[in-house]
Design a protein around this motif. Structure first.
Motif, short mmCIF file in Angstrom:
data_model
loop_
_atom_site.label_atom_id
_atom_site.label_comp_id
_atom_site.label_asym_id
_atom_site.label_seq_id
_atom_site.Cartn_x
_atom_site.Cartn_y
_atom_site.Cartn_z
N VAL A 226 0.83 -1.21 0.00
CA VAL A 226 0.00 0.00 0.00
C VAL A 226 0.86 1.26 0.00
CG1 VAL A 226 -0.24 0.27 2.51
CG2 VAL A 226 -2.10 1.02 1.00
N LEU A 227 2.09 1.15 0.50
CA LEU A 227 2.98 2.32 0.54
C LEU A 227 3.64 2.60 -0.81
CD1 LEU A 227 4.77 1.72 3.96
CD2 LEU A 227 3.02 3.44 3.46
N ARG A 228 3.51 1.68 -1.76
CA ARG A 228 4.16 1.85 -3.05
C ARG A 228 3.17 2.05 -4.20
NH1 ARG A 228 8.90 4.02 -2.49
NH2 ARG A 228 10.49 2.72 -1.50
N GLN A 229 1.90 2.21 -3.89
CA GLN A 229 0.95 2.48 -4.95
C GLN A 229 0.47 3.92 -4.87
OE1 GLN A 229 -1.99 -0.46 -3.09
NE2 GLN A 229 -3.41 1.02 -3.97
N ARG A 230 0.03 4.43 -5.99
CA ARG A 230 -0.51 5.78 -6.01
C ARG A 230 -1.92 5.75 -5.44
NH1 ARG A 230 0.23 10.73 -8.43
NH2 ARG A 230 -1.69 11.88 -8.89
N ALA A 231 -2.14 6.51 -4.39
CA ALA A 231 -3.46 6.55 -3.78
C ALA A 231 -4.46 7.20 -4.73
CB ALA A 231 -3.39 7.33 -2.47
N VAL A 232 -5.72 6.83 -4.61
CA VAL A 232 -6.76 7.33 -5.51
C VAL A 232 -7.51 8.49 -4.86
CG1 VAL A 232 -7.02 5.11 -6.64
CG2 VAL A 232 -8.47 5.66 -4.70
N GLU A 233 -8.02 9.36 -5.69
CA GLU A 233 -8.78 10.51 -5.18
C GLU A 233 -10.09 10.05 -4.55
OE1 GLU A 233 -9.37 13.80 -7.73
OE2 GLU A 233 -7.24 14.32 -7.77
N VAL A 234 -10.49 10.79 -3.54
CA VAL A 234 -11.79 10.55 -2.92
C VAL A 234 -12.86 11.18 -3.82
CG1 VAL A 234 -13.22 10.95 -0.89
CG2 VAL A 234 -10.76 10.59 -0.62
N GLU A 235 -13.81 10.39 -4.23
CA GLU A 235 -14.85 10.89 -5.12
C GLU A 235 -15.73 11.93 -4.41
OE1 GLU A 235 -16.20 7.03 -5.38
OE2 GLU A 235 -15.19 6.52 -7.26
N ASP A 236 -16.27 12.86 -5.20
CA ASP A 236 -17.03 13.97 -4.63
C ASP A 236 -18.17 13.51 -3.72
OD1 ASP A 236 -15.41 15.69 -6.00
OD2 ASP A 236 -16.84 16.13 -7.60
N GLY B 248 2.61 14.00 11.15
CA GLY B 248 1.87 13.83 9.92
C GLY B 248 1.53 12.38 9.67
N VAL B 249 0.44 12.17 8.97
CA VAL B 249 0.06 10.81 8.57
C VAL B 249 -0.71 10.91 7.27
CG1 VAL B 249 -2.01 10.90 10.03
CG2 VAL B 249 -1.17 8.70 9.23
N ALA B 250 -0.41 10.00 6.35
CA ALA B 250 -1.15 9.88 5.10
C ALA B 250 -1.99 8.60 5.17
CB ALA B 250 -0.19 9.83 3.91
N ALA B 251 -3.14 8.62 4.53
CA ALA B 251 -4.05 7.48 4.62
C ALA B 251 -3.38 6.14 4.28
CB ALA B 251 -5.28 7.71 3.75
N PRO B 252 -2.49 6.06 3.27
CA PRO B 252 -1.84 4.77 3.00
C PRO B 252 -1.07 4.22 4.19
CG PRO B 252 -1.58 6.22 1.12
CD PRO B 252 -2.16 7.06 2.22
N GLN B 253 -0.62 5.08 5.08
CA GLN B 253 0.12 4.61 6.26
C GLN B 253 -0.79 3.87 7.23
OE1 GLN B 253 2.15 8.59 7.03
NE2 GLN B 253 3.79 7.13 7.51
N VAL C 64 2.46 14.19 1.17
CA VAL C 64 1.98 14.09 -0.21
C VAL C 64 2.79 13.05 -0.98
CG1 VAL C 64 1.72 15.33 -2.39
CG2 VAL C 64 0.99 16.41 -0.25
N ASP C 65 4.08 12.94 -0.68
CA ASP C 65 4.88 11.86 -1.28
C ASP C 65 4.23 10.50 -1.03
OD1 ASP C 65 6.87 13.22 -2.58
OD2 ASP C 65 8.43 12.84 -1.09
N HIS C 66 3.77 10.29 0.20
CA HIS C 66 3.14 9.00 0.54
C HIS C 66 1.94 8.72 -0.38
CE1 HIS C 66 5.24 7.29 3.90
NE2 HIS C 66 5.17 8.38 4.62
N LEU C 67 1.23 9.75 -0.77
CA LEU C 67 0.06 9.56 -1.64
C LEU C 67 0.47 9.12 -3.04
CD1 LEU C 67 -2.15 12.63 -0.66
CD2 LEU C 67 -1.99 10.38 0.44
N ASN C 68 1.74 9.35 -3.38
CA ASN C 68 2.25 9.00 -4.70
C ASN C 68 3.16 7.78 -4.68
OD1 ASN C 68 0.91 11.20 -5.92
ND2 ASN C 68 2.53 12.59 -5.24
N GLY C 69 3.13 7.03 -3.57
CA GLY C 69 3.94 5.82 -3.47
C GLY C 69 5.41 6.09 -3.23
N ILE C 70 5.73 7.29 -2.76
CA ILE C 70 7.13 7.67 -2.52
C ILE C 70 7.36 7.73 -1.01
CG2 ILE C 70 8.84 9.51 -2.79
CD1 ILE C 70 7.26 10.33 -5.36
N VAL C 71 8.48 7.15 -0.57
CA VAL C 71 8.86 7.15 0.84
C VAL C 71 10.14 7.97 0.96
CG1 VAL C 71 9.38 5.68 2.83
CG2 VAL C 71 7.82 4.87 1.05
#
Length: 203
Positions: free
Chosen positions: A23-33, A59-64, A165-172
């Motif tokens: 989950v930490l290496r995939q690009r997270a998807v946008e939350v739909e409206d 800080g915390v990103a949802a993929p974490q 924001v890096d975490h949301l793009n699969g970057i650590v």
């Protein structure tokens, strides 16, 4: 908002995922409206805030927490100033950052200056490294819990935003580090204990 954390084995976790978790290496998807104000998303945000404060991190990103959605939570509480040597606090341009929640954040670099400082990650527990980051950024998105739709950040707060924001793009952060500075933060304790030491993953 805060509640006692108990062990759970399904996302959103009460712990931080660790490097190696896909989950930490995939690009997270946008939350739909139509989901932004749903109970599901509100519960995820609440869980993120609880975990952030339970572990007393910034800080915390949802993929974490095992959730591949574009949500970040940040907070640098005033009390942290008492725990950090004044010279470091000033050198790294640290400052209080009120609880900040963005859904579907977009990050824009608004300055050319970079600073390199030690940086850790709750998903690379027990290690740190020097990481270069831009000094000034603008974050836009859907603010929750009183967060405006746009925020300009500098210094350490800008570093936090770039990290999450890096975490949301699969970057650590280890992807951006100076590899020669990669350090186990408990190496002295490990030596003093004759190797009989562990890196804790809970609190």
């Amino acid at each position: 908002m805060s509640r006692e954390l108990t062990a759970r084995t399904t996302p959103p976790y009460n712990h931080f995922t660790q490097i190696g978790d896909p989950v930490l290496r995939q690009r997270a998807v946008e939350v739909e409206d139509d989901r932004i104000d749903s109970n599901e998303i509100n519960d995820i945000v609440e869980q993120m805030v609880n975990v952030l404060r339970h572990y007393d991190c910034v800080g915390v990103a949802a993929p974490q927490l095992g959730v591949p959605l574009r949500i970040i939570v940040m907070e640098f509480r005033e009390g942290k100033r008492e725990l950090i040597p004044p010279a470091i606090y000033e050198q790294r341009k640290m400052a209080t950052l009120p609880l900040t929640v963005f859904i579907n954040p977009k990050l824009e670099i608004i300055g050319d200056v970079k600073h390199t400082h030690p940086e850790g990650c709750m998903s690379v527990r027990g290690f740190s490294a020097h990481v270069p980051r831009y000094d000034r950024v603008r974050v836009t998105g859907i603010g929750k819990l009183g967060t405006p739709a746009q925020l300009e950040l500098e210094g350490w707060s800008a570093r936090i935003a770039q990290h999450e924001v890096d975490h949301l793009n699969g970057i650590v952060c280890i992807d951006r580090m100076d590899v020669s500075t990669f350090t186990c933060v408990t190496w002295e304790q490990i030596n003093a204990a004759g190797g009989r030491a562990v890196i804790p993953f809970d609190k």
